[in-house]
Structure formats: structure tokens, C-alpha cells
Design a protein around this motif. Structure first.
Motif, short mmCIF file in Angstrom:
data_model
loop_
_atom_site.label_atom_id
_atom_site.label_comp_id
_atom_site.label_asym_id
_atom_site.label_seq_id
_atom_site.Cartn_x
_atom_site.Cartn_y
_atom_site.Cartn_z
N ASN A 1 -16.29 25.04 -20.36
CA ASN A 1 -16.68 26.45 -20.35
C ASN A 1 -16.90 26.89 -18.90
N PRO A 2 -15.85 27.41 -18.24
CA PRO A 2 -15.97 27.78 -16.83
C PRO A 2 -17.02 28.87 -16.57
N SER A 3 -17.20 29.80 -17.49
CA SER A 3 -18.20 30.87 -17.31
C SER A 3 -19.60 30.28 -17.28
N LEU A 4 -19.85 29.32 -18.15
CA LEU A 4 -21.16 28.67 -18.20
C LEU A 4 -21.37 27.82 -16.95
N VAL A 5 -20.32 27.13 -16.50
CA VAL A 5 -20.40 26.34 -15.28
C VAL A 5 -20.79 27.23 -14.10
N ASN A 6 -20.10 28.35 -13.97
CA ASN A 6 -20.38 29.28 -12.87
C ASN A 6 -21.81 29.82 -12.93
N LEU A 7 -22.25 30.18 -14.12
CA LEU A 7 -23.60 30.74 -14.28
C LEU A 7 -24.66 29.71 -13.89
#
Length: 312
Positions: A232-238
Motif C-alpha cells: 500500500n504505497p499511500s499508507l507507506v508515504n503517510l
């Protein structure tokens, strides 16, 4: 004394009783009373009266508990009337029971699954009931049979309404305890919202004081490790934006970057490669020695040489 009025025993009902008040009857004084009557008491009498009043209040509250046998009623699953009312969403009944059970242990009674009424209110998505229970003295720290508090359940379900009510009406101390508490799978509230990809709840929990680097108790993975597992790239970034430690190690010695091996997302892999300390980029060596056919033999095998299967 001039202006005073004497009452005999038959005139004591001059004082307005509860029934008169309920029907809207009021007394009107013709003149203001300036003295409180305390000056005419002997020393110590006032304190004695206060003590008697407190004892009467205590006796009254105890009598009320005794006169409420419905609090002892429960099903074979140990669901109380309040449990059942919440399950069936009987709003008026719920309200009446809560009002008559303020600061009573009855509000925290657990059924066979160790669910309190608060757990069931969250499961059934009734935020108003959640608020009423908390305001009446329900304890939000109590875990069910899986170790989940009501907030854990709200996080698992992604229930923003129940989540908001819980964090609003929990005391600061209770909330701090719950945020640091893991269920019996080793998951904190932050782990649960990360596993289900609830980005907004991830952000809310961190703002409320949840440790972004807290490790789950089973393998030592952080929310960032879970985000990589889930790709989950969005979760990683967050999580990285909120201060997640990219060099955090699991109990097996793996960084989040190590978990990108064999995974599809090259975006996550490249991002974590740049952020991970150079000395932590290589996979840790396995503690297990390479086994050959001879090496797989164990001395313990000799213990069972004399065992023969029946019929062989």
C-alpha cells in the motif's frame, strides 16, 4: 420571635411534598427570609445533620439497587437486559436502563464473550449509545475475549462515528492506556487501522498520541512493515511522513525494505532503498545452517529406534 410561625404535628404537611411539585403547585413567600436558621443551632449540630443526610442518601441508593431485580436477569450467554436492548437497538429501553445505572458496575457487565454493552454498541454502530454509556460511567478500557477494547473494534471496523465518540468522551488517561494496549493477536489500534488501510484513522491515531513505531507483539512488525506487506504505497508515504522509522527491525532482524523482496511494487522498494541505512540494506544471514541429508539426522532419532508400528 416576632414574625415566626409555630407548627403542631398536624400541620407539618404545610411543607410542599413531591406530588405537589410534580403538579406545578408553588409556594409564595410574603417576605424574604434573611437568616438561614444556622445561628439557632448548637455547636456541632449542623455537622451531625449533614452526616445523617449522607447516610440517608447512601441507604437510599442501596435500597434502589436491591429493588431492581431486573439487573440480575440474563440469558444463558450472560447477556443482560442492557446487552439485549443494544443488540435489538431498542432506543427507549436503552436510555431508561442507562439512566437508572449511572456509575453502576452493571454498565460494565461482560457476557460469555466478555463483551460489555460498550463493545456491542460499537459493533452495532450506535454512536449515540456509545456516548451515553461513556457519560454514565462505562469503562472503555475493558477487553473482550480477544483482548479488544471498544476502540480496537471501532478501528477494525473503520467506524469513524464510533471512533470519534470514543476518543471524545474517553479521559486522557484512559485514551493513552488504550492506544498503547495490544489485543491478544498483539495488535494495537494503529496496527488494526493499518492492516485495513484506513488512512484517515491512521492519521487520527497518530495525532492523538499513538506511537507510529509501535511493534506488534507477535513478530515485532511496525505499521510500516505492515504497509509494505500490504503493498500500500499511500499508507507507506503517510507513515513515513508521520515519522515512521524506516530502519526499525522486526524480531527476526528485518527492516521494511527487506520485505519488498519478491513483492510487485518497485515504487515502494526504490523509496525504502533510498531511506534505509546502507548497513541495513542487506538481508540478514539465516541462523539455520544448511542441512545435508546427513546433517538432517538428529541424535534424538536413536530414541525411537525400538518403536515399531502395529502391523508393520
Amino acid at each position: 420571635m416576632e414574625g415566626s410561625v409555630a407548627f403542631n404535628d398536624n400541620q407539618r404537611d404545610y411543607f410542599v411534598d413531591d406530588l405537589d411539585l410534580k403538579h406545578g403547585k408553588h409556594m409564595h413567600c410574603t417576605e424574604d427570609r434573611l437568616d438561614s436558621g444556622l445561628d439557632s443551632m448548637k455547636e456541632g449540630e449542623y455537622q451531625d445533620i449533614l452526616k445523617d443526610m449522607e447516610e440517608l442518601k447512601l441507604a437510599e441508593s442501596q435500597r434502589e439497587c436491591i429493588q431492581e431485580p431486573w439487573k440480575e436477569q440474563m440469558t444463558e450467554d450472560r447477556d443482560t437486559l442492557l446487552h439485549l436492548a443494544i443488540i435489538h437497538e431498542a432506543k427507549e429501553c436503552i436510555q431508561q436502563i442507562i439512566e437508572r445505572s449511572r456509575n453502576d458496575p452493571y454498565l460494565n457487565f461482560q457476557n460469555n464473550q466478555r463483551q460489555t454493552p460498550l463493545h456491542l454498541a460499537v459493533i452495532t454502530e450506535q454512536p449515540l449509545v456509545v456516548a451515553a454509556l461513556l457519560q454514565a460511567g462505562c469503562d472503555p478500557r475493558m477487553p473482550d475475549q480477544s483482548g479488544n477494547t471498544a476502540l480496537h473494534i471501532a478501528c477494525r471496523q473503520g467506524s469513524m462515528s464510533c471512533f470519534s465518540v470514543l476518543v471524545q468522551f474517553c479521559s486522557r488517561e484512559h485514551l493513552a492506556y488504550i492506544l498503547s494496549c495490544a489485543n491478544y493477536d498483539g495488535h494495537s489500534c494503529l496496527h488494526l487501522v493499518s492492516l485495513h488501510g484506513y488512512l484517515h484513522l491512521v492519521e487520527c491515531l497518530i495525532q492523538l498520541g499513538a506511537d507510529v513505531n509501535v511493534q506488534e507483539q507477535c513478530s515485532g512488525r511496525t505499521a510500516l512493515h505492515l504497509a509494505v506487506d500490504l503493498q500500500n504505497p499511500s499508507l507507506v508515504n503517510l507513515l513515513i511522513e508521520k515519522g515512521a522509522n524506516v530502519n526499525s527491525l522486526t524480531y527476526g532482524g528485518f527492516t521494511p525494505y527487506h520485505l519488498t523482496y519478491g513483492r510487485q511494487s518497485t515504487e515502494i522498494q526504490q523509496q525504502l532503498y533510498k531511506l534505509t541505512a546502507p548497513e541495513l540494506r542487506e538481508l540478514p544471514e539465516s541462523d539455520e545452517e544448511d542441512e545435508t541429508e546427513e546433517g538432517s539426522y538428529s541424535e534424538d532419532d536413536d530414541m525411537y529406534d525400538d518403536i515399531q508400528l502395529v502391523g508393520c
